[in-house]
Design a protein around this motif. Structure first.
Motif, PDB file in Angstrom:
ATOM      1  N   TYR A 194      -1.016  -1.416  -4.292  1.00 33.22           N
ATOM      2  CA  TYR A 194      -0.166  -1.818  -5.823  1.00 33.22           C
ATOM      3  C   TYR A 194       0.350  -2.801  -5.976  1.00 33.22           C
ATOM      4  O   TYR A 194       0.557  -3.628  -5.147  1.00 33.22           O
ATOM      5  CB  TYR A 194       0.771  -0.613  -5.694  1.00 33.22           C
ATOM      6  CG  TYR A 194       2.222  -0.735  -4.767  1.00 33.22           C
ATOM      7  CD1 TYR A 194       3.091  -1.517  -5.297  1.00 33.22           C
ATOM      8  CD2 TYR A 194       2.122  -0.171  -3.659  1.00 33.22           C
ATOM      9  CE1 TYR A 194       4.130  -1.714  -4.482  1.00 33.22           C
ATOM     10  CE2 TYR A 194       3.079  -0.490  -2.457  1.00 33.22           C
ATOM     11  CZ  TYR A 194       4.250  -1.253  -2.952  1.00 33.22           C
ATOM     12  OH  TYR A 194       5.135  -1.462  -2.265  1.00 33.22           O
ATOM     13  N   ARG A 204     -18.840   3.113  -7.411  1.00 36.32           N
ATOM     14  CA  ARG A 204     -17.707   2.346  -7.956  1.00 36.32           C
ATOM     15  C   ARG A 204     -18.458   1.415  -8.985  1.00 36.32           C
ATOM     16  O   ARG A 204     -17.677   1.210 -10.189  1.00 36.32           O
ATOM     17  CB  ARG A 204     -17.313   1.575  -6.881  1.00 36.32           C
ATOM     18  CG  ARG A 204     -15.761   0.766  -7.249  1.00 36.32           C
ATOM     19  CD  ARG A 204     -15.182  -0.094  -6.299  1.00 36.32           C
ATOM     20  NE  ARG A 204     -14.108  -0.205  -6.484  1.00 36.32           N
ATOM     21  CZ  ARG A 204     -12.900   0.058  -5.652  1.00 36.32           C
ATOM     22  NH1 ARG A 204     -13.199   0.378  -4.535  1.00 36.32           N
ATOM     23  NH2 ARG A 204     -11.710  -0.222  -5.999  1.00 36.32           N
ATOM     24  N   LEU A 261      -3.350   3.432  -1.385  1.00 33.81           N
ATOM     25  CA  LEU A 261      -3.707   2.753  -2.670  1.00 33.81           C
ATOM     26  C   LEU A 261      -3.003   1.464  -2.492  1.00 33.81           C
ATOM     27  O   LEU A 261      -1.917   1.527  -2.358  1.00 33.81           O
ATOM     28  CB  LEU A 261      -3.328   3.594  -3.777  1.00 33.81           C
ATOM     29  CG  LEU A 261      -4.430   4.979  -4.298  1.00 33.81           C
ATOM     30  CD1 LEU A 261      -3.602   5.417  -5.348  1.00 33.81           C
ATOM     31  CD2 LEU A 261      -5.661   4.659  -4.682  1.00 33.81           C
ATOM     32  N   PHE A 279      -0.859   0.587 -10.023  1.00 33.15           N
ATOM     33  CA  PHE A 279      -2.164   0.712  -9.243  1.00 33.15           C
ATOM     34  C   PHE A 279      -3.321   0.474 -10.071  1.00 33.15           C
ATOM     35  O   PHE A 279      -3.656   0.665 -11.153  1.00 33.15           O
ATOM     36  CB  PHE A 279      -2.337   2.295  -8.728  1.00 33.15           C
ATOM     37  CG  PHE A 279      -1.160   2.777  -8.069  1.00 33.15           C
ATOM     38  CD1 PHE A 279      -0.967   2.592  -6.454  1.00 33.15           C
ATOM     39  CD2 PHE A 279      -0.081   3.458  -8.646  1.00 33.15           C
ATOM     40  CE1 PHE A 279      -0.132   3.143  -6.012  1.00 33.15           C
ATOM     41  CE2 PHE A 279       1.069   3.943  -7.648  1.00 33.15           C
ATOM     42  CZ  PHE A 279       0.993   3.606  -6.588  1.00 33.15           C
ATOM     43  N   ALA A 280      -4.194  -0.114  -9.432  1.00 32.63           N
ATOM     44  CA  ALA A 280      -5.500  -0.537 -10.183  1.00 32.63           C
ATOM     45  C   ALA A 280      -6.475   0.867 -10.372  1.00 32.63           C
ATOM     46  O   ALA A 280      -6.710   1.635  -9.624  1.00 32.63           O
ATOM     47  CB  ALA A 280      -6.544  -1.321  -9.342  1.00 32.63           C
ATOM     48  N   TYR A 318       0.938  -1.281  -0.088  1.00 34.25           N
ATOM     49  CA  TYR A 318      -0.015  -0.171   0.121  1.00 34.25           C
ATOM     50  C   TYR A 318       0.768   1.232   0.025  1.00 34.25           C
ATOM     51  O   TYR A 318       1.959   1.320   0.657  1.00 34.25           O
ATOM     52  CB  TYR A 318      -0.830   0.052   1.364  1.00 34.25           C
ATOM     53  CG  TYR A 318      -1.976  -1.040   1.172  1.00 34.25           C
ATOM     54  CD1 TYR A 318      -1.725  -2.038   1.963  1.00 34.25           C
ATOM     55  CD2 TYR A 318      -3.289  -0.878   0.656  1.00 34.25           C
ATOM     56  CE1 TYR A 318      -2.990  -3.297   1.740  1.00 34.25           C
ATOM     57  CE2 TYR A 318      -4.168  -1.501   0.611  1.00 34.25           C
ATOM     58  CZ  TYR A 318      -3.826  -3.011   1.181  1.00 34.25           C
ATOM     59  OH  TYR A 318      -5.055  -3.768   1.129  1.00 34.25           O
ATOM     60  N   SER A 340     -16.892   1.319 -12.851  1.00 33.90           N
ATOM     61  CA  SER A 340     -16.659  -0.062 -13.337  1.00 33.90           C
ATOM     62  C   SER A 340     -17.354  -0.261 -14.768  1.00 33.90           C
ATOM     63  O   SER A 340     -16.670  -0.805 -15.731  1.00 33.90           O
ATOM     64  CB  SER A 340     -16.998  -1.285 -12.680  1.00 33.90           C
ATOM     65  OG  SER A 340     -16.065  -1.384 -11.567  1.00 33.90           O
ATOM     66  N   SER A 374     -12.218   5.460  -8.438  1.00 30.44           N
ATOM     67  CA  SER A 374     -13.302   5.635  -7.341  1.00 30.44           C
ATOM     68  C   SER A 374     -12.770   6.472  -6.354  1.00 30.44           C
ATOM     69  O   SER A 374     -13.733   7.216  -5.580  1.00 30.44           O
ATOM     70  CB  SER A 374     -13.593   4.170  -6.916  1.00 30.44           C
ATOM     71  OG  SER A 374     -12.531   3.751  -6.300  1.00 30.44           O
ATOM     72  N   ASP A 375     -11.470   6.448  -6.058  1.00 32.41           N
ATOM     73  CA  ASP A 375     -10.985   7.226  -4.753  1.00 32.41           C
ATOM     74  C   ASP A 375     -10.861   8.909  -5.171  1.00 32.41           C
ATOM     75  O   ASP A 375     -11.079   9.618  -4.455  1.00 32.41           O
ATOM     76  CB  ASP A 375      -9.664   6.825  -4.239  1.00 32.41           C
ATOM     77  CG  ASP A 375      -9.706   5.605  -3.466  1.00 32.41           C
ATOM     78  OD1 ASP A 375     -10.957   5.316  -3.036  1.00 32.41           O
ATOM     79  OD2 ASP A 375      -8.692   4.841  -3.323  1.00 32.41           O
ATOM     80  N   ALA A 388      -9.588   1.177 -11.607  1.00 28.73           N
ATOM     81  CA  ALA A 388     -10.780   1.420 -11.032  1.00 28.73           C
ATOM     82  C   ALA A 388     -10.622   2.058  -9.450  1.00 28.73           C
ATOM     83  O   ALA A 388     -11.416   2.655  -9.046  1.00 28.73           O
ATOM     84  CB  ALA A 388     -11.459  -0.064 -10.818  1.00 28.73           C
ATOM     85  N   GLN A 389      -9.817   1.493  -8.795  1.00 28.23           N
ATOM     86  CA  GLN A 389      -9.579   2.097  -7.228  1.00 28.23           C
ATOM     87  C   GLN A 389      -8.978   3.575  -7.336  1.00 28.23           C
ATOM     88  O   GLN A 389      -9.800   4.315  -6.633  1.00 28.23           O
ATOM     89  CB  GLN A 389      -8.387   1.239  -6.498  1.00 28.23           C
ATOM     90  CG  GLN A 389      -8.365   1.663  -5.093  1.00 28.23           C
ATOM     91  CD  GLN A 389      -7.176   0.833  -4.531  1.00 28.23           C
ATOM     92  OE1 GLN A 389      -6.272   0.289  -5.138  1.00 28.23           O
ATOM     93  NE2 GLN A 389      -7.183   1.204  -3.084  1.00 28.23           N
ATOM     94  N   LYS A 430     -15.049  10.258  -5.417  1.00 30.55           N
ATOM     95  CA  LYS A 430     -15.925   9.748  -4.494  1.00 30.55           C
ATOM     96  C   LYS A 430     -17.326   9.814  -4.493  1.00 30.55           C
ATOM     97  O   LYS A 430     -18.128   9.106  -4.188  1.00 30.55           O
ATOM     98  CB  LYS A 430     -15.380  10.186  -2.997  1.00 30.55           C
ATOM     99  CG  LYS A 430     -13.940   9.954  -2.636  1.00 30.55           C
ATOM    100  CD  LYS A 430     -13.626  10.354  -1.513  1.00 30.55           C
ATOM    101  CE  LYS A 430     -12.109  10.467  -1.022  1.00 30.55           C
ATOM    102  NZ  LYS A 430     -11.876   8.788  -0.924  1.00 30.55           N
TER     103      LYS A 430
END
Length: 75
Positions: free
Chosen positions: A41, A65, A39, A50-51, A31, A69, A57-58, A53-54, A61
């Motif tokens: 990784y 999510r 995040l 790093f993903a 992380y 996607s 979404s971060d 989607a994450q 906000k």
């Protein structure tokens, strides 16, 4: 999908590694906190990923999510 982060932020935030010492060619995960966002990784052959989607979404906000996607599937 993954987003790579090589020199993008100009800083080297602290990381928490979950695979002991990194060796060239090895895979490990951890992380990393970037601009107050924690995040997860993957690092493969020295490239930290790093993903996407994450990350999205971060950053966004107020957008669910599942919506992020679905938009990524469309891409």
């Amino acid at each position: 999908m993954f987003l790579t982060c090589e020199g993008t932020f100009g800083i080297v935030p602290a990381t928490m590694d979950y695979n002991g010492e990194a060796r060239p060619g090895d895979f490990h995960a951890g992380y990393q906190e970037i601009e107050g966002i924690n995040l997860g990784y993957l690092q493969i052959n020295g490239t930290q990923m790093f993903a996407l989607a994450q990350v999205l979404s971060d950053l966004f906000k107020d957008i669910p999510r599942t919506t992020i996607s679905k938009k990524m599937e469309t891409l």
